[in-house]
Write a protein that holds these residues in place. Structure first.
Motif, PDB file in Angstrom:
ATOM      1  N   ASN A  18       0.824  -1.188   0.000  1.00 10.09           N
ATOM      2  CA  ASN A  18       0.000   0.000   0.000  1.00 10.09           C
ATOM      3  C   ASN A  18       0.858   1.238   0.000  1.00 10.09           C
ATOM      4  OD1 ASN A  18      -2.659   1.639   1.335  1.00 10.09           O
ATOM      5  ND2 ASN A  18      -3.023  -0.137   0.044  1.00 10.09           N
ATOM      6  N   ASP A  19       0.312   2.324  -0.523  1.00  6.85           N
ATOM      7  CA  ASP A  19       0.998   3.605  -0.501  1.00  6.85           C
ATOM      8  C   ASP A  19       0.855   4.254   0.866  1.00  6.85           C
ATOM      9  OD1 ASP A  19       1.873   3.593  -3.156  1.00  6.85           O
ATOM     10  OD2 ASP A  19      -0.045   4.379  -3.874  1.00  6.85           O
ATOM     11  N   ILE A  20       1.638   5.311   1.082  1.00  3.06           N
ATOM     12  CA  ILE A  20       1.509   6.136   2.278  1.00  3.06           C
ATOM     13  C   ILE A  20       1.021   7.508   1.842  1.00  3.06           C
ATOM     14  CG2 ILE A  20       2.781   7.271   4.145  1.00  3.06           C
ATOM     15  CD1 ILE A  20       4.581   4.824   4.261  1.00  3.06           C
ATOM     16  N   GLY A  21      -0.064   7.946   2.478  1.00  2.00           N
ATOM     17  CA  GLY A  21      -0.667   9.218   2.124  1.00  2.00           C
ATOM     18  C   GLY A  21      -0.903  10.084   3.344  1.00  2.00           C
ATOM     19  N   LYS A  22      -1.484  11.249   3.129  1.00  2.00           N
ATOM     20  CA  LYS A  22      -1.703  12.221   4.200  1.00  2.00           C
ATOM     21  C   LYS A  22      -3.192  12.339   4.523  1.00  2.00           C
ATOM     22  CE  LYS A  22       2.236  14.857   2.453  1.00  2.00           C
ATOM     23  NZ  LYS A  22       2.644  16.072   1.727  1.00  2.00           N
ATOM     24  N   TYR A  23      -3.475  12.502   5.817  1.00  2.00           N
ATOM     25  CA  TYR A  23      -4.837  12.675   6.299  1.00  2.00           C
ATOM     26  C   TYR A  23      -4.887  13.871   7.250  1.00  2.00           C
ATOM     27  CZ  TYR A  23      -5.498   7.858   4.651  1.00  2.00           C
ATOM     28  OH  TYR A  23      -5.561   6.714   3.884  1.00  2.00           O
ATOM     29  N   ILE A  24      -5.950  14.642   7.168  1.00  2.00           N
ATOM     30  CA  ILE A  24      -6.142  15.757   8.082  1.00  2.00           C
ATOM     31  C   ILE A  24      -6.920  15.254   9.294  1.00  2.00           C
ATOM     32  CG2 ILE A  24      -7.078  18.075   8.407  1.00  2.00           C
ATOM     33  CD1 ILE A  24      -4.886  17.978   6.355  1.00  2.00           C
ATOM     34  N   TYR A  25      -6.346  15.427  10.484  1.00  2.00           N
ATOM     35  CA  TYR A  25      -7.024  15.027  11.715  1.00  2.00           C
ATOM     36  C   TYR A  25      -6.619  15.981  12.823  1.00  2.00           C
ATOM     37  CZ  TYR A  25      -8.606  12.226  15.678  1.00  2.00           C
ATOM     38  OH  TYR A  25      -9.231  11.805  16.820  1.00  2.00           O
ATOM     39  N   GLN A  26      -7.602  16.559  13.495  1.00  2.00           N
ATOM     40  CA  GLN A  26      -7.368  17.524  14.568  1.00  2.00           C
ATOM     41  C   GLN A  26      -6.381  18.619  14.134  1.00  2.00           C
ATOM     42  OE1 GLN A  26      -6.470  15.696  18.377  1.00  2.00           O
ATOM     43  NE2 GLN A  26      -8.635  15.303  18.719  1.00  2.00           N
ATOM     44  N   ASN A  27      -6.617  19.125  12.933  1.00  2.00           N
ATOM     45  CA  ASN A  27      -5.814  20.218  12.376  1.00  2.00           C
ATOM     46  C   ASN A  27      -4.349  19.847  12.180  1.00  2.00           C
ATOM     47  OD1 ASN A  27      -5.806  22.862  11.296  1.00  2.00           O
ATOM     48  ND2 ASN A  27      -4.870  23.674  13.175  1.00  2.00           N
ATOM     49  N   GLN A  28      -4.084  18.551  12.037  1.00  2.00           N
ATOM     50  CA  GLN A  28      -2.737  18.071  11.760  1.00  2.00           C
ATOM     51  C   GLN A  28      -2.751  17.242  10.482  1.00  2.00           C
ATOM     52  OE1 GLN A  28      -0.583  17.515  15.978  1.00  2.00           O
ATOM     53  NE2 GLN A  28      -2.167  16.015  15.623  1.00  2.00           N
ATOM     54  N   VAL A  29      -1.623  17.210   9.786  1.00  2.00           N
ATOM     55  CA  VAL A  29      -1.500  16.419   8.558  1.00  2.00           C
ATOM     56  C   VAL A  29      -0.707  15.163   8.910  1.00  2.00           C
ATOM     57  CG1 VAL A  29      -0.756  16.403   6.152  1.00  2.00           C
ATOM     58  CG2 VAL A  29      -1.504  18.551   7.214  1.00  2.00           C
ATOM     59  N   LEU A  30      -1.396  14.047   9.060  1.00  2.00           N
ATOM     60  CA  LEU A  30      -0.790  12.807   9.539  1.00  2.00           C
ATOM     61  C   LEU A  30      -0.599  11.821   8.395  1.00  2.00           C
ATOM     62  CD1 LEU A  30      -2.941  12.294  12.772  1.00  2.00           C
ATOM     63  CD2 LEU A  30      -0.832  13.624  12.497  1.00  2.00           C
ATOM     64  N   LEU A  31       0.420  10.950   8.525  1.00  2.00           N
ATOM     65  CA  LEU A  31       0.695   9.936   7.508  1.00  2.00           C
ATOM     66  C   LEU A  31       0.104   8.589   7.898  1.00  2.00           C
ATOM     67  CD1 LEU A  31       2.629  12.098   6.436  1.00  2.00           C
ATOM     68  CD2 LEU A  31       4.304  10.292   6.026  1.00  2.00           C
ATOM     69  N   GLY A  32      -0.512   7.937   6.915  1.00  2.00           N
ATOM     70  CA  GLY A  32      -1.084   6.620   7.137  1.00  2.00           C
ATOM     71  C   GLY A  32      -1.158   5.849   5.834  1.00  2.00           C
ATOM     72  N   LEU A  33      -1.515   4.579   5.919  1.00  2.00           N
ATOM     73  CA  LEU A  33      -1.647   3.760   4.722  1.00  2.00           C
ATOM     74  C   LEU A  33      -2.872   4.200   3.927  1.00  2.00           C
ATOM     75  CD1 LEU A  33      -0.858   0.151   6.017  1.00  2.00           C
ATOM     76  CD2 LEU A  33       0.711   1.924   5.207  1.00  2.00           C
ATOM     77  N   THR A  34      -2.768   4.116   2.622  1.00  2.00           N
ATOM     78  CA  THR A  34      -3.867   4.550   1.765  1.00  2.00           C
ATOM     79  C   THR A  34      -3.971   3.647   0.545  1.00  2.00           C
ATOM     80  OG1 THR A  34      -4.755   6.402   0.468  1.00  2.00           O
ATOM     81  CG2 THR A  34      -2.368   6.187   0.561  1.00  2.00           C
ATOM     82  N   LYS A  35      -5.170   3.520   0.007  1.00  2.00           N
ATOM     83  CA  LYS A  35      -5.376   2.764  -1.215  1.00  2.00           C
ATOM     84  C   LYS A  35      -5.136   3.621  -2.453  1.00  2.00           C
ATOM     85  CE  LYS A  35      -8.857  -0.375   0.742  1.00  2.00           C
ATOM     86  NZ  LYS A  35     -10.244  -0.884   0.621  1.00  2.00           N
ATOM     87  N   GLU A  36      -5.094   4.931  -2.249  1.00  2.00           N
ATOM     88  CA  GLU A  36      -4.910   5.853  -3.371  1.00  2.00           C
ATOM     89  C   GLU A  36      -4.320   7.161  -2.848  1.00  2.00           C
ATOM     90  OE1 GLU A  36      -9.560   7.335  -3.176  1.00  2.00           O
ATOM     91  OE2 GLU A  36      -8.893   6.094  -4.844  1.00  2.00           O
ATOM     92  N   ASP A  37      -4.048   8.072  -3.752  1.00  2.00           N
ATOM     93  CA  ASP A  37      -3.540   9.399  -3.385  1.00  2.00           C
ATOM     94  C   ASP A  37      -2.234   9.328  -2.595  1.00  2.00           C
ATOM     95  OD1 ASP A  37      -5.712  10.595  -4.630  1.00  2.00           O
ATOM     96  OD2 ASP A  37      -6.933  10.508  -2.815  1.00  2.00           O
ATOM     97  N   ALA A  38      -1.262   8.650  -3.148  1.00  2.00           N
ATOM     98  CA  ALA A  38       0.053   8.605  -2.507  1.00  2.00           C
ATOM     99  C   ALA A  38       0.643  10.008  -2.428  1.00  2.00           C
ATOM    100  CB  ALA A  38       0.993   7.697  -3.294  1.00  2.00           C
ATOM    101  N   SER A  39       1.283  10.318  -1.316  1.00  2.00           N
ATOM    102  CA  SER A  39       1.926  11.620  -1.153  1.00  2.00           C
ATOM    103  C   SER A  39       3.267  11.641  -1.892  1.00  2.00           C
ATOM    104  CB  SER A  39       2.150  11.917   0.332  1.00  2.00           C
ATOM    105  OG  SER A  39       0.913  12.015   1.009  1.00  2.00           O
ATOM    106  N   HIS A  40       3.626  12.790  -2.419  1.00  2.00           N
ATOM    107  CA  HIS A  40       4.868  12.952  -3.177  1.00  2.00           C
ATOM    108  C   HIS A  40       5.910  13.631  -2.291  1.00  2.00           C
ATOM    109  CE1 HIS A  40       2.791  12.754  -7.391  1.00  2.00           C
ATOM    110  NE2 HIS A  40       2.148  12.001  -6.487  1.00  2.00           N
ATOM    111  N   PHE A  41       7.113  13.051  -2.263  1.00  2.00           N
ATOM    112  CA  PHE A  41       8.167  13.565  -1.387  1.00  2.00           C
ATOM    113  C   PHE A  41       9.475  13.748  -2.152  1.00  2.00           C
ATOM    114  CE2 PHE A  41       5.402  11.088   1.501  1.00  2.00           C
ATOM    115  CZ  PHE A  41       5.085  12.073   2.423  1.00  2.00           C
ATOM    116  N   VAL A  42      10.357  14.555  -1.554  1.00  2.00           N
ATOM    117  CA  VAL A  42      11.743  14.660  -1.994  1.00  2.00           C
ATOM    118  C   VAL A  42      12.621  14.546  -0.755  1.00  2.00           C
ATOM    119  CG1 VAL A  42      11.250  16.067  -4.026  1.00  2.00           C
ATOM    120  CG2 VAL A  42      11.679  17.191  -1.827  1.00  2.00           C
ATOM    121  N   PHE A  43      13.918  14.317  -0.968  1.00  2.00           N
ATOM    122  CA  PHE A  43      14.845  14.103   0.144  1.00  2.00           C
ATOM    123  C   PHE A  43      15.962  15.142   0.077  1.00  2.00           C
ATOM    124  CE2 PHE A  43      13.112  10.085  -1.432  1.00  2.00           C
ATOM    125  CZ  PHE A  43      12.346   9.718  -0.326  1.00  2.00           C
ATOM    126  N   ALA A  44      16.046  15.947   1.119  1.00  2.00           N
ATOM    127  CA  ALA A  44      17.056  17.007   1.169  1.00  2.00           C
ATOM    128  C   ALA A  44      18.068  16.706   2.263  1.00  2.00           C
ATOM    129  CB  ALA A  44      16.385  18.355   1.436  1.00  2.00           C
TER     130      ALA A  44
END
Length: 219
Positions: free
Chosen positions: A178-204
């Motif tokens: 499964n992909d890892i995506g973002k969810y809004i909960y209690q005004n926070q953007v949390l990461l969790g497993l998702t069936k769709e909408d994978a989050s896009h990242f870069v590494f600095a």
């Protein structure tokens, strides 16, 4: 059936409808940082949103005012906390981190308040709200069926990368993907497993520094 086995079985039933196509024979391709250089184990990096200015990843309490457990979240304004990548084959002299390779991911420091490591893991299913969150508390140990929930992969997605939960460290275990995506909960953007909408990242690259203890009680 113990709780760990039940959790793995439930993950399979929940997410097996969205398998990844994996090629064991594909040539290894290195993950690149924002400077175009190969990602290295043993070096600190910020995992940041591919959307410029959107912030990096950090740890926050799941529920505001309750310090534990802590969930991986996206900061709204900072670089976040540095992470280290530990590939499954990191005992070799090659420190390059490759696509589609099992890796442990850990934030620097140790959370003494929650008595928890800062290594990522898939947390037990949460009913408030109903998600499989990415949390701290994992262990960097010998890969196998008991450590499935602590192994992640980096995959290419467009000009950026996505993080996936698709461990292949155990040949006799069910392959969970499964992909890892973002969810809004209690005004926070949390990461969790998702069936769709994978989050896009870069590494600095992050500055080399002495690891600090994380004792943040709440945001």
């Amino acid at each position: 059936m113990n709780s760990s086995s039940a959790a793995v079985l439930f993950l399979f039933l929940l997410f097996s409808t969205n398998p990844f196509s994996l090629s064991a024979t594909a040539a290894k391709e290195p993950v690149l940082d924002t400077d175009g250089e190969e990602l290295r184990s043993g070096a600190p990096y910020y995992i940041q949103s591919a959307i410029q200015g959107a912030g990096g990843l950090e740890l926050v309490p799941l529920i505001t005012g309750i310090p534990c457990p802590k969930i991986v979240a996206q900061s709204r304004s900072t670089n976040g906390m540095p992470v280290y990548f530990n590939p499954v084959d990191s005992i070799s002299t090659n420190t390059t981190v490759y696509l589609s390779t099992d890796v442990n991911i850990r934030f620097t420091g140790f959370d003494y308040y929650c008595r928890s490591s800062n290594t990522w893991r898939v947390a037990p299913y949460s009913t408030l709200p109903r998600h499989w969150w990415i949390a701290n508390g994992g262990e960097i140990v010998i890969p196998g069926p008991q450590t499935l929930l602590t192994w992640f992969k980096i995959e290419k997605i467009g000009a950026a990368y996505k993080l996936t939960f698709c461990p292949t460290v155990c040949e006799s275990c069910v392959t969970l993907c499964n992909d890892i995506g973002k969810y809004i909960y209690q005004n926070q953007v949390l990461l969790g497993l998702t069936k769709e909408d994978a989050s896009h990242f870069v590494f600095a690259k992050a500055p080399q520094a002495i690891e600090q203890v994380v004792e943040k009680h709440s945001e």
